[in-house]
Scaffold this motif. Structure first.
Motif, PDB file in Angstrom:
ATOM      1  N   VAL A 199       0.870  -1.181   0.000  1.00 13.86           N
ATOM      2  CA  VAL A 199       0.000   0.000   0.000  1.00 13.86           C
ATOM      3  C   VAL A 199       0.902   1.225   0.000  1.00 13.86           C
ATOM      4  O   VAL A 199       1.826   1.320   0.821  1.00 13.86           O
ATOM      5  CB  VAL A 199      -0.933   0.021   1.232  1.00 13.86           C
ATOM      6  N   ILE A 200       0.647   2.134  -0.932  1.00 14.11           N
ATOM      7  CA  ILE A 200       1.408   3.386  -0.977  1.00 14.11           C
ATOM      8  C   ILE A 200       0.436   4.531  -0.716  1.00 14.11           C
ATOM      9  O   ILE A 200      -0.556   4.683  -1.442  1.00 14.11           O
ATOM     10  CB  ILE A 200       2.124   3.570  -2.329  1.00 14.11           C
ATOM     11  N   ALA A 201       0.721   5.301   0.325  1.00 13.35           N
ATOM     12  CA  ALA A 201      -0.109   6.467   0.643  1.00 13.35           C
ATOM     13  C   ALA A 201       0.560   7.703   0.068  1.00 13.35           C
ATOM     14  O   ALA A 201       1.703   8.015   0.414  1.00 13.35           O
ATOM     15  CB  ALA A 201      -0.261   6.595   2.153  1.00 13.35           C
ATOM     16  N   LYS A 202      -0.150   8.402  -0.818  1.00 13.09           N
ATOM     17  CA  LYS A 202       0.383   9.647  -1.382  1.00 13.09           C
ATOM     18  C   LYS A 202       0.015  10.776  -0.436  1.00 13.09           C
ATOM     19  O   LYS A 202      -1.119  10.867   0.026  1.00 13.09           O
ATOM     20  CB  LYS A 202      -0.245   9.905  -2.767  1.00 13.09           C
ATOM     21  N   GLN A 203       0.997  11.627  -0.146  1.00 14.05           N
ATOM     22  CA  GLN A 203       0.779  12.684   0.841  1.00 14.05           C
ATOM     23  C   GLN A 203       1.083  14.073   0.284  1.00 14.05           C
ATOM     24  O   GLN A 203       1.594  14.939   1.011  1.00 14.05           O
ATOM     25  CB  GLN A 203       1.639  12.388   2.078  1.00 14.05           C
ATOM     26  N   GLY A 204       0.812  14.272  -0.998  1.00 11.62           N
ATOM     27  CA  GLY A 204       0.983  15.592  -1.618  1.00 11.62           C
ATOM     28  C   GLY A 204       2.384  16.121  -1.410  1.00 11.62           C
ATOM     29  O   GLY A 204       3.367  15.410  -1.614  1.00 11.62           O
ATOM     30  N   GLU A 205       2.485  17.361  -0.966  1.00  9.17           N
ATOM     31  CA  GLU A 205       3.817  17.979  -0.831  1.00  9.17           C
ATOM     32  C   GLU A 205       4.666  17.316   0.245  1.00  9.17           C
ATOM     33  O   GLU A 205       5.871  17.570   0.355  1.00  9.17           O
ATOM     34  CB  GLU A 205       3.694  19.483  -0.564  1.00  9.17           C
ATOM     35  N   TYR A 206       4.054  16.443   1.066  1.00 11.76           N
ATOM     36  CA  TYR A 206       4.832  15.755   2.107  1.00 11.76           C
ATOM     37  C   TYR A 206       5.453  14.459   1.593  1.00 11.76           C
ATOM     38  O   TYR A 206       6.206  13.808   2.302  1.00 11.76           O
ATOM     39  CB  TYR A 206       3.969  15.512   3.349  1.00 11.76           C
ATOM     40  N   GLY A 207       5.089  14.032   0.383  1.00 11.98           N
ATOM     41  CA  GLY A 207       5.732  12.854  -0.193  1.00 11.98           C
ATOM     42  C   GLY A 207       4.821  11.648  -0.247  1.00 11.98           C
ATOM     43  O   GLY A 207       3.626  11.768  -0.535  1.00 11.98           O
ATOM     44  N   ALA A 208       5.385  10.485   0.026  1.00  8.23           N
ATOM     45  CA  ALA A 208       4.615   9.239  -0.072  1.00  8.23           C
ATOM     46  C   ALA A 208       5.197   8.208   0.886  1.00  8.23           C
ATOM     47  O   ALA A 208       6.388   8.245   1.207  1.00  8.23           O
ATOM     48  CB  ALA A 208       4.664   8.711  -1.503  1.00  8.23           C
ATOM     49  N   ALA A 209       4.327   7.301   1.350  1.00  2.00           N
ATOM     50  CA  ALA A 209       4.751   6.279   2.312  1.00  2.00           C
ATOM     51  C   ALA A 209       4.357   4.901   1.809  1.00  2.00           C
ATOM     52  O   ALA A 209       3.266   4.719   1.257  1.00  2.00           O
ATOM     53  CB  ALA A 209       4.089   6.542   3.664  1.00  2.00           C
ATOM     54  N   LEU A 210       5.280   3.951   2.005  1.00  3.23           N
ATOM     55  CA  LEU A 210       5.036   2.567   1.571  1.00  3.23           C
ATOM     56  C   LEU A 210       4.848   1.672   2.792  1.00  3.23           C
ATOM     57  O   LEU A 210       5.620   1.745   3.756  1.00  3.23           O
ATOM     58  CB  LEU A 210       6.258   2.079   0.773  1.00  3.23           C
TER      59      LEU A 210
END
Ligand code: AMP
Length: 302
Positions: A199-210
């Motif tokens: 699962v990859i969470a996109k966080q806009g200007e804060y980036g992304a988390a896997l």
């Protein structure tokens, strides 16, 4: 290695505090393909109407995107979306969504599109995503995106589609909405229980988390650009860079491969926000992307 994407093919109207455009080439599959085609041959599946002209096809073909599976619906109108951005460019309101030719669309994939080994189900009605997923029987890696519009209006169908994928790529707020869980880590864990390995969470200007099923976690910040013009499609462009990298990668796809792929997605997305629509990527070279990935590598280990 080939890549097939289904998603919206659209005309977008956008308003930002510093300017507006009333007819931009957009749609989730378009933003995606303009980025993914930097790495791997990409075939776009979806319908368009009479208003979709040679100029639009040209933009895609100039990037090497294969348009054979774009179906022209005579008498139809292309999907239309309108949005308005606030002074804080991370905030936007959807003003209009007209599905138009997508309303009666039944995807019939060519043999070449069905044979793709990497498939992306970009944001569109989840039934359509599933119809495409089921036709791509030989795919070794399938990922998908969605948005609040479908989480609210097609929840059951969406869960079914998610269960048929390897990786869910979603905005953090939408992941929390999907799982009814306000904590992102818990939301990601719940989403992993729906079927995907990643699962990859996109966080806009804060980036992304896997988040992986094995309990691995990885975070990458967005590329620090100060030239933000208009961010529509940044998430799709991120997915395009990510999946394009994976399609070009031979061998097993594990957490380590995904970390590097996320850096490519991050670099591509940073170009997307520097212009209206995907315009900044139309003439972009691979060397410019690689340079930003090298910068990211100085900031984050992946
Ligand atoms: P993003 O900024 O990553 O959320 O992507 C915006 C793109 O998604 C625009 O180009 C729109 O045409 C497209 N889009 C907006 N709403 C929808 C929807 N409900 N289904 C599919 N695509 C959409």
């Amino acid at each position: 290695m080939t890549l097939t994407v289904v998603g919206s093919i659209a005309f977008d109207a956008v308003e930002t505090p510093s300017g507006s455009r009333d007819r931009l080439l957009g749609g989730s599959a378009v933003h995606f393909a303009i980025a993914s085609s930097q790495f791997a041959e990409t075939r776009v599946v979806g319908p368009v109407g009479d208003d979709f002209g040679e100029g639009e096809y040209e933009i895609l073909r100039n990037r090497g995107v294969v348009t054979d599976d774009i179906e022209h619906v005579p008498g139809g109108k292309t999907f239309f979306w309108a949005g308005r951005y606030h002074r804080d460019i991370n905030q936007r309101d959807t003003l209009q969504t007209d599905l138009n030719v997508f309303q009666d669309f039944e995807p019939k994939l060519s043999e070449a599109s069905r044979a793709a080994d990497v498939v992306f189900l970009a944001n569109i009605q989840p039934d359509l995503q599933r119809e495409v997923r089921e036709q791509c029987t030989g795919a070794r890696f399938v990922a998908m995106d969605t948005m609040n519009f479908w989480i609210e209006s097609a929840h059951g169908s969406l869960l079914q589609t998610i269960s048929l994928t390897d990786c869910l790529v979603l905005n953090d707020s939408e992941l929390e909405q999907l799982t009814d869980e306000p904590n992102l880590t818990r939301a990601a864990r719940k989403a992993l229980e729906l079927g995907p390995r990643f699962v990859i969470a996109k966080q806009g200007e804060y980036g992304a988390a896997l988040y992986t099923r094995e309990g691995e976690y990885f975070g990458i910040t967005a590329y620090p650009t100060a030239d933000i013009v208009e961010p529509t499609g940044a998430g799709d462009t991120f997915a395009g860079g990510l999946m394009g990298f994976l399609a070009a990668h031979e061998g097993e796809i594990d957490g380590g491969t995904l970390r590097r792929a996320m850096a490519y997605g991050t670099a591509c997305a940073s170009f997307n926000v520097e212009g209206f629509g995907s315009e900044r990527l139309y003439e972009l070279g691979r060397a410019e992307i690689d340079a930003r990935v090298a910068d990211l590598e100085q900031m984050t280990r992946f």
